[in-house]
Design a protein around this motif. Structure first.
Motif, PDB file in Angstrom:
ATOM      1  N   GLN A 112      27.712 -38.049 -42.330  1.00 30.65           N
ATOM      2  CA  GLN A 112      27.966 -38.772 -41.083  1.00 30.65           C
ATOM      3  C   GLN A 112      28.473 -40.195 -41.361  1.00 30.65           C
ATOM      4  OE1 GLN A 112      24.694 -39.983 -38.580  1.00 30.65           O
ATOM      5  NE2 GLN A 112      25.860 -39.608 -36.704  1.00 30.65           N
ATOM      6  N   HIS A 113      27.881 -40.856 -42.365  1.00 31.21           N
ATOM      7  CA  HIS A 113      28.319 -42.221 -42.672  1.00 31.21           C
ATOM      8  C   HIS A 113      29.727 -42.245 -43.252  1.00 31.21           C
ATOM      9  CE1 HIS A 113      24.920 -45.093 -42.015  1.00 31.21           C
ATOM     10  NE2 HIS A 113      24.333 -43.936 -41.753  1.00 31.21           N
ATOM     11  N   VAL A 114      30.012 -41.309 -44.140  1.00 33.30           N
ATOM     12  CA  VAL A 114      31.365 -41.262 -44.722  1.00 33.30           C
ATOM     13  C   VAL A 114      32.391 -41.032 -43.619  1.00 33.30           C
ATOM     14  CG1 VAL A 114      32.908 -39.863 -46.165  1.00 33.30           C
ATOM     15  CG2 VAL A 114      30.634 -40.496 -47.006  1.00 33.30           C
ATOM     16  N   MET A 115      32.086 -40.087 -42.727  1.00 35.14           N
ATOM     17  CA  MET A 115      33.054 -39.716 -41.699  1.00 35.14           C
ATOM     18  C   MET A 115      33.172 -40.796 -40.626  1.00 35.14           C
ATOM     19  SD  MET A 115      35.227 -37.448 -40.678  1.00 35.14           S
ATOM     20  CE  MET A 115      34.812 -36.289 -41.975  1.00 35.14           C
ATOM     21  N   ALA A 116      32.041 -41.300 -40.142  1.00 31.29           N
ATOM     22  CA  ALA A 116      32.081 -42.273 -39.040  1.00 31.29           C
ATOM     23  C   ALA A 116      32.715 -43.584 -39.492  1.00 31.29           C
ATOM     24  CB  ALA A 116      30.672 -42.529 -38.506  1.00 31.29           C
ATOM     25  N   SER A 117      32.532 -43.935 -40.757  1.00 35.37           N
ATOM     26  CA  SER A 117      33.102 -45.204 -41.200  1.00 35.37           C
ATOM     27  C   SER A 117      34.612 -45.105 -41.368  1.00 35.37           C
ATOM     28  CB  SER A 117      32.443 -45.669 -42.508  1.00 35.37           C
ATOM     29  OG  SER A 117      32.745 -44.791 -43.553  1.00 35.37           O
ATOM     30  N   SER A 118      35.113 -43.906 -41.639  1.00 36.80           N
ATOM     31  CA  SER A 118      36.570 -43.785 -41.764  1.00 36.80           C
ATOM     32  C   SER A 118      37.195 -43.365 -40.434  1.00 36.80           C
ATOM     33  CB  SER A 118      36.939 -42.797 -42.868  1.00 36.80           C
ATOM     34  OG  SER A 118      36.293 -41.575 -42.673  1.00 36.80           O
ATOM     35  N   ARG A 176      43.443 -41.139 -39.801  1.00 39.40           N
ATOM     36  CA  ARG A 176      42.462 -41.890 -40.596  1.00 39.40           C
ATOM     37  C   ARG A 176      42.221 -41.198 -41.930  1.00 39.40           C
ATOM     38  NH1 ARG A 176      43.284 -46.420 -39.220  1.00 39.40           N
ATOM     39  NH2 ARG A 176      43.167 -46.829 -36.995  1.00 39.40           N
ATOM     40  N   LYS A 177      42.159 -42.024 -42.973  1.00 41.36           N
ATOM     41  CA  LYS A 177      41.901 -41.485 -44.307  1.00 41.36           C
ATOM     42  C   LYS A 177      40.403 -41.389 -44.548  1.00 41.36           C
ATOM     43  CE  LYS A 177      42.855 -43.600 -48.574  1.00 41.36           C
ATOM     44  NZ  LYS A 177      43.897 -44.015 -49.537  1.00 41.36           N
ATOM     45  N   VAL A 178      39.920 -40.207 -44.846  1.00 33.96           N
ATOM     46  CA  VAL A 178      38.504 -40.019 -45.166  1.00 33.96           C
ATOM     47  C   VAL A 178      38.313 -40.164 -46.677  1.00 33.96           C
ATOM     48  CG1 VAL A 178      36.530 -38.455 -45.004  1.00 33.96           C
ATOM     49  CG2 VAL A 178      38.250 -38.500 -43.178  1.00 33.96           C
ATOM     50  N   LEU A 179      39.111 -39.413 -47.419  1.00 37.43           N
ATOM     51  CA  LEU A 179      39.127 -39.514 -48.880  1.00 37.43           C
ATOM     52  C   LEU A 179      40.597 -39.555 -49.311  1.00 37.43           C
ATOM     53  CD1 LEU A 179      36.493 -36.734 -49.798  1.00 37.43           C
ATOM     54  CD2 LEU A 179      36.102 -39.216 -49.704  1.00 37.43           C
ATOM     55  N   GLU A 180      40.839 -39.810 -50.570  1.00 39.64           N
ATOM     56  CA  GLU A 180      42.219 -39.878 -51.064  1.00 39.64           C
ATOM     57  C   GLU A 180      43.012 -38.628 -50.686  1.00 39.64           C
ATOM     58  OE1 GLU A 180      44.044 -42.205 -52.480  1.00 39.64           O
ATOM     59  OE2 GLU A 180      42.357 -43.627 -52.359  1.00 39.64           O
ATOM     60  N   GLN A 181      42.352 -37.479 -50.678  1.00 36.69           N
ATOM     61  CA  GLN A 181      43.057 -36.221 -50.405  1.00 36.69           C
ATOM     62  C   GLN A 181      42.684 -35.596 -49.066  1.00 36.69           C
ATOM     63  OE1 GLN A 181      42.127 -34.932 -54.800  1.00 36.69           O
ATOM     64  NE2 GLN A 181      43.519 -33.431 -53.923  1.00 36.69           N
TER      65      GLN A 181
END
Lengths: 323, 323
Positions: free
Chosen positions: A275-281, A144-149
């Protein structure tokens, strides 16, 4: 959205293993949440939708304008609508969830904690085991991609998985498996059953970098111990233009923790934002908040507060834009 | 010292387990090295002298002006002078060492490779085992200062060893032991036999930071794998003002390798300069040049060439001043 008149935009989020085709909604005791009427429940959007693996949960969210906030006690729960009808959360002794709004920055939706859809026998470890057994039995890799990098996921089990990582632009693989993990869950056909470092030669041959940070599984002690240096290392690698793949066995605990550490300690997101950034990705993510809190003073003592470079600022903006 | 007239200042160095009271000399086939006459052999200075532990070797060196360099083949060897008379190196098939001068920066003594005093049954692993068994049996800790902010040594075995590290100004302990190493060689009385992370609570209570980077012992693969991130981490910690203690079991292999990586990859010393800095401060050091060479391209791919900050420059000057 000002708090003076009690109106608030509130983000509800829930992670659910509900089968494909099912959808989630939030329902509750105020007009904005449908006054417990199923017809007026607020539909939620799924994040992964068709991109889900068979055994992977999804992240569902909805932003709701709640004029009643602050003036009355609001109760709510999540419901799952599928082919077999409607399934209500079963919260045991606690019949309903209670809306508790913490102060957050003005102008943003208030982020509620990300929760799991409550059902009998649906404990944390059951969910993880269910997901992981599926991935393992089918010989899959769950990336799963969290951020571009920054990608997070499960361990590669075939050479083709390593090709897949390379095709996604991954330049550094960081592995948190222990020696035993490597031997039991490994890339087939390269001799890792005997030599856990055999995989490093495959990465070498692909021109990819490989960092091994053995860390105890299912252990808050282990995660708290690893977090400061792993978070810092992620930040330094990403700052230098690398794309990092963080993996352990399942991509639920240790590898997620390290990525959470990067978002929180290095980029400076709040725990809730993280938590929102991680759980959504990565909906299957497990959040070890205790390890994060224990690691924070060590991170600061070891590395201080990093000065943001242009690159880091962009990564932070990218993360916040996901909220 | 110019090379045009063949004169060179040459630094001879040898590591020896010779008993206290013995002294080393270099002797050879040219006038500057005494023409094989014991009376004219060149005495060497010991680095640790009385600071040696009972089972620890010492580093001996001598700078010799060799006008003959370049004009004739020069052979030499080391001799140990003690209470029992003179002991000559026994080089087996190779009766003598041959002086081979590589080009080095003008104005500095030419650094020869640091070698061990050659004697029958004195192989690398014998030396290490001899040193380590002594430390273990006597429950000692062997700590050596490489630079003001960098110490290398063996694992703490008692709480008092941790106090000793603190009194030396150590703020971060980096441990390269595996889980098994921790259980077998551990701080007594704190339960490490069961829980390898028990020691982290002791460091916590002393206000010291603890980083655990489990690395396979006696393995070039293991050291090559660990070196890039360990070297980089040392540099970043020292740059931030920390004083690092690098330890494994004996403080001979893994912990030395990480410190060598810092001196070479981060500070930019040549391998030869690094060897002299390290061997003179920690004579028992084992040098895994293969691991260093294998790790170098990975270090560069991961972290690039660091731009020196003022702090790093000072550390480099400090290291070069030891030569």
């Amino acid at each position: 959205m000002s708090s003076e008149d009690g109106r608030k935009m509130v983000r509800f989020s829930v992670v659910s293993f509900g089968p494909p085709g099912s959808s989630l909604a939030v329902i509750g005791s105020c007009a904005s949440l449908g006054n417990w009427s199923l017809e007026k429940a607020v539909s939620m959007k799924p994040r992964l939708a068709n991109a889900r693996l068979q055994s992977e949960p999804d992240f569902h969210w909805a932003d709701v304008d709640i004029p009643e906030a602050g003036s009355e006690r609001i109760e709510y729960k999540f419901v799952e609508r599928g082919n077999d009808g409607v399934k209500w959360e079963e919260l045991g002794g606690h019949q309903n969830r209670v809306l508790e709004l913490e102060a957050q920055e003005d102008g943003q939706a208030v982020l509620l904690p990300v929760v799991r859809f409550a059902e009998p026998g649906g404990g944390e470890s059951d969910h993880t085991a269910r997901f992981y057994q599926g991935v393992k039995e089918r010989g899959e890799i769950s990336i799963r991609k969290v951020l571009e990098q920054l990608f997070v996921g499960s361990c590669p089990r075939h050479r083709s998985h390593i090709d897949q990582l390379k095709s996604l632009g991954v330049s550094v693989v960081v592995n948190f498996q222990t020696e035993e993990d490597c031997k039991r869950n490994c890339v087939s056909g390269i001799g890792m059953e005997e030599d856990p470092m055999a995989v490093s030669r495959v990465y070498d041959s692909k021109g990819m970098q490989y960092i091994w940070m053995p860390t105890f599984d299912m252990s808050t002690d282990g995660r708290a111990q690893m977090l400061p240096q792993a978070s810092f290392l992620f930040g330094q690698l990403i700052r230098r233009g690398h794309t990092v793949y963080s993996h352990c066995n399942a991509g639920v605990g240790r590898s997620v923790a390290a990525a959470c550490g990067y978002l929180t300690f290095f980029l400076g997101l709040s725990l809730r934002q993280m938590q929102h950034v991680m759980a959504s990705s990565r909906p299957v993510a497990y959040f070890d908040f205790e390890a994060m809190e224990r690691a924070r003073p060590h991170y600061q003592a070891l590395f201080g507060v990093e000065e943001f470079l242009e690159k880091d600022g962009k990564c932070k903006e990218e993360a916040l834009a996901l909220l």
